[in-house]
Motif scaffolding. Structure first.
Motif, PDB file in Angstrom:
ATOM      1  N   TYR A 233      46.319  36.644  20.585  1.00 15.57           N
ATOM      2  CA  TYR A 233      46.762  36.036  20.517  1.00 15.57           C
ATOM      3  C   TYR A 233      45.614  35.413  22.081  1.00 15.57           C
ATOM      4  N   LEU A 234      44.567  35.739  22.174  1.00  8.26           N
ATOM      5  CA  LEU A 234      43.338  35.176  23.164  1.00  8.26           C
ATOM      6  C   LEU A 234      42.503  34.236  22.383  1.00  8.26           C
ATOM      7  N   ARG A 235      42.939  34.018  21.181  1.00 11.46           N
ATOM      8  CA  ARG A 235      42.105  32.711  20.302  1.00 11.46           C
ATOM      9  C   ARG A 235      42.955  31.789  21.196  1.00 11.46           C
ATOM     10  N   SER A 236      43.920  32.038  22.027  1.00 10.68           N
ATOM     11  CA  SER A 236      44.450  30.692  22.689  1.00 10.68           C
ATOM     12  C   SER A 236      44.177  30.723  24.213  1.00 10.68           C
ATOM     13  N   PHE A 237      43.774  31.370  24.868  1.00 16.53           N
ATOM     14  CA  PHE A 237      42.044  30.638  25.929  1.00 16.53           C
ATOM     15  C   PHE A 237      41.148  30.544  25.682  1.00 16.53           C
ATOM     16  N   SER A 238      40.359  30.212  25.868  1.00  9.59           N
ATOM     17  CA  SER A 238      38.517  29.157  25.900  1.00  9.59           C
ATOM     18  C   SER A 238      37.990  30.239  26.062  1.00  9.59           C
ATOM     19  N   GLY A 239      37.081  30.368  25.336  1.00 11.55           N
ATOM     20  CA  GLY A 239      35.693  31.531  25.263  1.00 11.55           C
ATOM     21  C   GLY A 239      35.933  32.640  24.984  1.00 11.55           C
ATOM     22  N   SER A 240      37.155  33.172  24.195  1.00  8.02           N
ATOM     23  CA  SER A 240      37.265  34.053  23.725  1.00  8.02           C
ATOM     24  C   SER A 240      36.779  34.830  22.411  1.00  8.02           C
ATOM     25  N   GLY A 241      36.591  35.463  21.956  1.00  8.49           N
ATOM     26  CA  GLY A 241      35.441  36.468  20.917  1.00  8.49           C
ATOM     27  C   GLY A 241      35.631  37.992  21.031  1.00  8.49           C
ATOM     28  N   SER A 242      36.085  38.381  19.485  1.00 10.94           N
ATOM     29  CA  SER A 242      35.194  39.939  19.243  1.00 10.94           C
ATOM     30  C   SER A 242      34.825  40.640  20.392  1.00 10.94           C
ATOM     31  N   ALA A 243      34.012  40.739  20.843  1.00  7.88           N
ATOM     32  CA  ALA A 243      33.275  41.146  22.837  1.00  7.88           C
ATOM     33  C   ALA A 243      34.323  41.237  23.170  1.00  7.88           C
ATOM     34  N   GLN A 244      35.061  39.926  23.729  1.00  9.46           N
ATOM     35  CA  GLN A 244      36.051  39.624  25.454  1.00  9.46           C
ATOM     36  C   GLN A 244      37.569  40.442  24.785  1.00  9.46           C
ATOM     37  N   ALA A 245      37.639  40.546  23.377  1.00 10.13           N
ATOM     38  CA  ALA A 245      39.101  41.560  22.853  1.00 10.13           C
ATOM     39  C   ALA A 245      38.198  42.921  22.835  1.00 10.13           C
ATOM     40  N   GLY A 246      37.601  43.349  22.105  1.00 10.95           N
ATOM     41  CA  GLY A 246      37.669  44.807  22.633  1.00 10.95           C
ATOM     42  C   GLY A 246      37.121  45.147  24.155  1.00 10.95           C
ATOM     43  N   ALA A 247      36.708  43.933  24.507  1.00 11.96           N
ATOM     44  CA  ALA A 247      36.495  44.963  26.221  1.00 11.96           C
ATOM     45  C   ALA A 247      38.159  44.982  26.896  1.00 11.96           C
ATOM     46  N   LEU A 248      38.665  43.666  26.730  1.00 10.69           N
ATOM     47  CA  LEU A 248      40.709  43.941  27.324  1.00 10.69           C
ATOM     48  C   LEU A 248      41.216  44.765  26.458  1.00 10.69           C
ATOM     49  N   LEU A 249      41.033  46.020  25.057  1.00  6.03           N
ATOM     50  CA  LEU A 249      41.667  46.437  24.968  1.00  6.03           C
ATOM     51  C   LEU A 249      41.516  47.719  24.958  1.00  6.03           C
ATOM     52  N   SER A 250      39.359  47.966  25.650  1.00  4.17           N
ATOM     53  CA  SER A 250      38.986  49.270  26.122  1.00  4.17           C
ATOM     54  C   SER A 250      39.912  49.554  27.809  1.00  4.17           C
ATOM     55  N   LEU A 251      39.911  48.296  28.076  1.00  7.22           N
ATOM     56  CA  LEU A 251      41.016  47.992  29.698  1.00  7.22           C
ATOM     57  C   LEU A 251      42.234  49.252  29.515  1.00  7.22           C
ATOM     58  N   VAL A 252      42.779  48.839  28.264  1.00  5.77           N
ATOM     59  CA  VAL A 252      43.999  49.780  28.931  1.00  5.77           C
ATOM     60  C   VAL A 252      43.764  51.231  28.434  1.00  5.77           C
ATOM     61  N   GLY A 253      42.448  51.509  28.138  1.00  5.72           N
ATOM     62  CA  GLY A 253      42.229  53.365  27.675  1.00  5.72           C
ATOM     63  C   GLY A 253      41.345  53.453  28.391  1.00  5.72           C
ATOM     64  N   LEU A 254      40.870  52.526  29.358  1.00  2.54           N
ATOM     65  CA  LEU A 254      40.013  53.282  30.875  1.00  2.54           C
ATOM     66  C   LEU A 254      41.354  53.309  31.710  1.00  2.54           C
ATOM     67  N   VAL A 255      42.261  52.297  31.662  1.00  9.90           N
ATOM     68  CA  VAL A 255      43.444  52.773  32.785  1.00  9.90           C
ATOM     69  C   VAL A 255      44.107  53.814  32.737  1.00  9.90           C
ATOM     70  N   TRP A 256      44.607  54.174  30.805  1.00 13.02           N
ATOM     71  CA  TRP A 256      45.045  55.014  30.705  1.00 13.02           C
ATOM     72  C   TRP A 256      44.500  56.322  30.905  1.00 13.02           C
ATOM     73  N   ALA A 257      43.141  56.198  31.207  1.00 11.06           N
ATOM     74  CA  ALA A 257      42.174  58.010  31.143  1.00 11.06           C
ATOM     75  C   ALA A 257      42.493  57.928  32.836  1.00 11.06           C
ATOM     76  N   LEU A 258      42.286  57.108  33.402  1.00 13.34           N
ATOM     77  CA  LEU A 258      42.048  57.253  35.075  1.00 13.34           C
ATOM     78  C   LEU A 258      44.097  57.847  35.614  1.00 13.34           C
ATOM     79  N   THR A 259      44.718  56.936  35.216  1.00 19.21           N
ATOM     80  CA  THR A 259      46.367  57.476  35.348  1.00 19.21           C
ATOM     81  C   THR A 259      46.603  58.733  34.792  1.00 19.21           C
ATOM     82  N   SER A 260      46.298  59.555  33.649  1.00 17.21           N
ATOM     83  CA  SER A 260      46.781  60.883  32.615  1.00 17.21           C
ATOM     84  C   SER A 260      46.207  61.971  33.696  1.00 17.21           C
ATOM     85  N   THR A 261      44.873  61.541  35.054  1.00 15.77           N
ATOM     86  CA  THR A 261      44.703  62.384  35.799  1.00 15.77           C
ATOM     87  C   THR A 261      45.492  62.939  36.823  1.00 15.77           C
ATOM     88  N   GLN A 262      46.352  61.805  37.062  1.00 16.55           N
ATOM     89  CA  GLN A 262      47.887  61.897  37.893  1.00 16.55           C
ATOM     90  C   GLN A 262      48.640  62.567  37.539  1.00 16.55           C
TER      91      GLN A 262
END
Length: 405
Positions: A233-262
């Motif tokens: 899906y991100l390939r439709s956005f300019s300048g996207s690549g494997s690193a950007q995809a990995g970073a965005l997928l990691s964002l889900v996990g980061l928010v998941w971690a912070l929210t789990s503490t609540q």
């Protein structure tokens, strides 16, 4: 809590964290892997399938794993599963054919089912029923942190080539000494009998358990639209690549971690069904935003909501299931829960692909959002039966008390 107990609990939590990456660790490298096998018949589809095929074998094997841990104990199976996890997971780094990689991914799923069932059963064994919400919140936290660390690492490794992310699975070998040296076999589990204070003929609320299983399946079908499809899906956005995809997928996990503490706090005020409504509405909003996204900022907002919804949904459904399950069938109940979760992961591209092929990824995300909103509305509006309400009442207790003994 002594030092050895803390190390034991940490070992179990880290083991839980590697089950979630059984499928997602190689997600960022999928586009380059697809390019490598572009000449293979049905190559693009099979490459996407390689991400989720461990979920199929994990799901199908999980009930058997649950039966084994109920009958014969947890520890020996745990060690074997971790060793297989390392071998099968790393195999993709050296195998040359797509069919061989798919076979190794199937074996990885078998290992994941053993690790997930043993780790969750042992966490529940070491925790009193009234405190299970806290332990499941902590497990969800570590699963999310594992998702952040390993998926982001997978994105960085994918820059070197699509084979490199497979080496992440070597972490399974590192956990074996901790399992061997720190874990003890719970007496009730080894004997296959009821836990202390539990009646041998205590009846399980199978109707409520069935609802939880269906929701576990649905939650994973919808969530896995993100790791499977977002890099494309991100390939439709300019300048996207494997690193950007990995970073965005990691964002889900980061928010998941912070929210789990609540989770502990929200469980003091809401029961299991009410937390479910909140979680599914957050996931619904995330998918609608993804469907409407025209920029990275909208995608970022959507993934933040997705992470928060996942944290509440996964923690809540697992805590709900364990709170109502008698100890004598705990392994089997966990195994069926693992079956539903991983079957949802595997079925996600199979269910979604026809819709995506016909109408596009944006429409697929919008449809998923509408579905989750409808389920949340149904859960909020339908009156609960007496037995369901009794089961839900544990939600207020799940957030109180101390953690694993």
């Amino acid at each position: 809590m002594d030092y050895r107990t803390k190390l034991r609990d940490l070992t179990l939590m880290i083991a839980s964290s590697i089950t979630i990456i059984g499928t997602t660790a190689i997600a960022a490298g999928l586009p380059r892997m697809g390019d490598a096998f572009a000449g293979t018949p049905d190559g693009p589809f099979l490459v996407r399938l390689s991400l989720t095929v461990p979920a199929l074998s994990a799901g199908l094997c999980a009930p058997v794993m649950g039966l084994i841990v109920d009958r014969f104990g947890r520890k020996r199976l745990f060690v074997v599963a971790l060793l297989l996890y390392g071998v099968a997971g790393c195999a993709g780094a050296v195998l040359s054919s797509l069919s061989a990689i798919l076979l190794s991914r199937l074996l990885l799923g078998v290992a994941v089912s053993g690790v997930a069932t043993c780790a969750t059963a042992l966490i529940a064994d070491y925790t009193s029923r009234g405190q299970i919400g806290i332990s499941m919140g902590r497990q969800s936290l570590f699963m999310a942190l594992g998702n952040v660390v390993f998926v982001f690492l997978g994105g960085l490794l994918a820059l070197q080539g699509w084979r490199w992310p497979f080496l992440i699975y070597a972490v399974g070998f590192l956990l074996v000494p901790g399992v061997v040296l720190l874990l003890r076999e719970p007496e009730a589990a080894a004997a296959g009998g009821p836990a202390q204070g539990e009646a041998a003929d205590e009846r399980a609320p199978f109707g409520v358990m069935a609802v939880v299983y269906v929701l576990l399946f649905l939650n994973m079908v919808v969530y896995f639209m993100v790791p499977v499809n977002l890099p494309f899906y991100l390939r439709s956005f300019s300048g996207s690549g494997s690193a950007q995809a990995g970073a965005l997928l990691s964002l889900v996990g980061l928010v998941w971690a912070l929210t789990s503490t609540q989770y502990k706090r929200i469980a003091r005020h809401l029961n299991y069904r009410q937390i479910l409504v909140v979680a599914f509405l957050l996931i619904a909003a995330a998918n609608v935003l993804l469907g409407l996204a025209g920029s990275y900022s909208v995608v970022l907002t959507a993934l933040v909501l997705m992470g928060a919804g996942l944290a509440f949904a996964i923690t809540n459904l697992n805590a709900w299931l364990l709170a109502i399950t008698p100890a004598r069938i705990k392994g089997r109940a966990i195994g069926i829960g693992v079956l539903c979760s991983f079957l949802g992961q595997f079925c996600s591209p199979l269910v979604v692909q026809p819709l995506v092929s016909e109408f596009g990824l944006a429409t697929g995300y919008l449809a998923a959002g509408c579905l989750m909103a409808a389920v949340a509305a149904t859960a909020a509006l339908l009156p609960a039966g007496r037995k369901a309400l009794a089961a839900e009442s544990a939600g207020a207790l799940a957030g109180r008390g101390s953690s694993v003994r």
